[in-house]
Design a protein around this motif. Structure first.
Motif, PDB file in Angstrom:
ATOM      1  N   CYS A  11      34.900 -47.950  -5.127  1.00 33.30           N
ATOM      2  CA  CYS A  11      34.968 -47.582  -6.533  1.00 33.30           C
ATOM      3  C   CYS A  11      36.306 -47.026  -6.978  1.00 33.30           C
ATOM      4  O   CYS A  11      36.612 -47.036  -8.150  1.00 33.30           O
ATOM      5  N   SER A  12      37.094 -46.495  -6.065  1.00 33.98           N
ATOM      6  CA  SER A  12      38.359 -45.911  -6.483  1.00 33.98           C
ATOM      7  C   SER A  12      39.304 -46.959  -7.055  1.00 33.98           C
ATOM      8  O   SER A  12      40.288 -46.626  -7.677  1.00 33.98           O
ATOM      9  N   LEU A  13      39.000 -48.245  -6.869  1.00 33.23           N
ATOM     10  CA  LEU A  13      39.828 -49.312  -7.397  1.00 33.23           C
ATOM     11  C   LEU A  13      39.353 -49.775  -8.773  1.00 33.23           C
ATOM     12  O   LEU A  13      39.917 -50.704  -9.331  1.00 33.23           O
ATOM     13  N   MET A  14      38.338 -49.134  -9.326  1.00 35.60           N
ATOM     14  CA  MET A  14      37.796 -49.523 -10.629  1.00 35.60           C
ATOM     15  C   MET A  14      38.768 -49.162 -11.746  1.00 35.60           C
ATOM     16  O   MET A  14      39.418 -48.127 -11.708  1.00 35.60           O
ATOM     17  N   SER A  15      38.813 -49.991 -12.753  1.00 36.47           N
ATOM     18  CA  SER A  15      39.613 -49.685 -13.940  1.00 36.47           C
ATOM     19  C   SER A  15      38.863 -48.667 -14.796  1.00 36.47           C
ATOM     20  O   SER A  15      37.662 -48.448 -14.620  1.00 36.47           O
ATOM     21  N   ASN A  16      39.558 -48.072 -15.734  1.00 41.67           N
ATOM     22  CA  ASN A  16      38.919 -47.116 -16.640  1.00 41.67           C
ATOM     23  C   ASN A  16      37.808 -47.779 -17.446  1.00 41.67           C
ATOM     24  O   ASN A  16      36.760 -47.184 -17.682  1.00 41.67           O
ATOM     25  N   ASP A  17      38.024 -49.016 -17.880  1.00 40.78           N
ATOM     26  CA  ASP A  17      36.992 -49.751 -18.620  1.00 40.78           C
ATOM     27  C   ASP A  17      35.752 -49.960 -17.758  1.00 40.78           C
ATOM     28  O   ASP A  17      34.621 -49.841 -18.246  1.00 40.78           O
ATOM     29  N   ASP A  18      35.948 -50.279 -16.472  1.00 42.46           N
ATOM     30  CA  ASP A  18      34.815 -50.455 -15.566  1.00 42.46           C
ATOM     31  C   ASP A  18      34.068 -49.141 -15.363  1.00 42.46           C
ATOM     32  O   ASP A  18      32.846 -49.114 -15.284  1.00 42.46           O
ATOM     33  N   ARG A  19      34.800 -48.048 -15.285  1.00 40.85           N
ATOM     34  CA  ARG A  19      34.173 -46.735 -15.140  1.00 40.85           C
ATOM     35  C   ARG A  19      33.339 -46.397 -16.377  1.00 40.85           C
ATOM     36  O   ARG A  19      32.244 -45.857 -16.275  1.00 40.85           O
ATOM     37  N   TYR A  40      37.186 -42.200 -22.064  1.00 40.94           N
ATOM     38  CA  TYR A  40      37.323 -41.902 -20.632  1.00 40.94           C
ATOM     39  C   TYR A  40      38.229 -40.683 -20.540  1.00 40.94           C
ATOM     40  O   TYR A  40      39.397 -40.738 -20.928  1.00 40.94           O
TER      41      TYR A  40
END
Length: 128
Positions: A11-19, A40
């Motif tokens: 999960c640390s590779l997720m973009s802000n939009d994905d979060r 965010y």
């Protein structure tokens, strides 16, 4: 010699939009309502990939609340119910006191468990 450690797990590779989308999914799963994440706010704790967002229910878009999401532990902590209860109390008090002459604005906010609301010696510095 300096060494750089990069966390490349999940999960640390997720973009802000994905979060933001993940936060919406977790809120919808928890409350069985549709939500919209408006902002965010950023990472709160890098160790467990915990981040914070500002959201609202789509059917109550005027009630904003904060939510914290930890993807590593897959949990959600939010202020949705508290925000709704506070708004309901504000509306009730406004109805009951609305007949008073003059200008009256009522705002109710939940108090943190760490604050003793019965302590008459609390100062603004204590609340900051």
């Amino acid at each position: 010699m300096a060494a750089t450690i990069i966390n490349t797990t999940g999960c640390s590779l997720m973009s802000n939009d994905d979060r933001m989308k993940k936060a919406e999914e977790l809120l919808e799963e928890k409350y069985q309502e549709e939500f919209e994440v408006l902002e965010y706010s950023g990472l709160v704790n890098i160790d467990n990939d915990e981040y914070q967002v500002v959201a609202s229910a789509k059917n109550k878009s005027d009630i904003l609340f904060e939510a914290r999401i930890s993807l590593e532990d897959n949990y959600l902590s939010d202020e949705y119910i508290t925000s709704r209860v506070c708004r309901m109390m504000e509306e009730k008090m406004q109805q009951n006191l609305g007949g008073l002459t003059g200008y009256l604005k009522i705002k109710i906010q939940a108090v943190s468990k760490t604050i003793d609301s019965a302590n008459s010696k609390m100062t603004p510095e204590f609340l900051a």
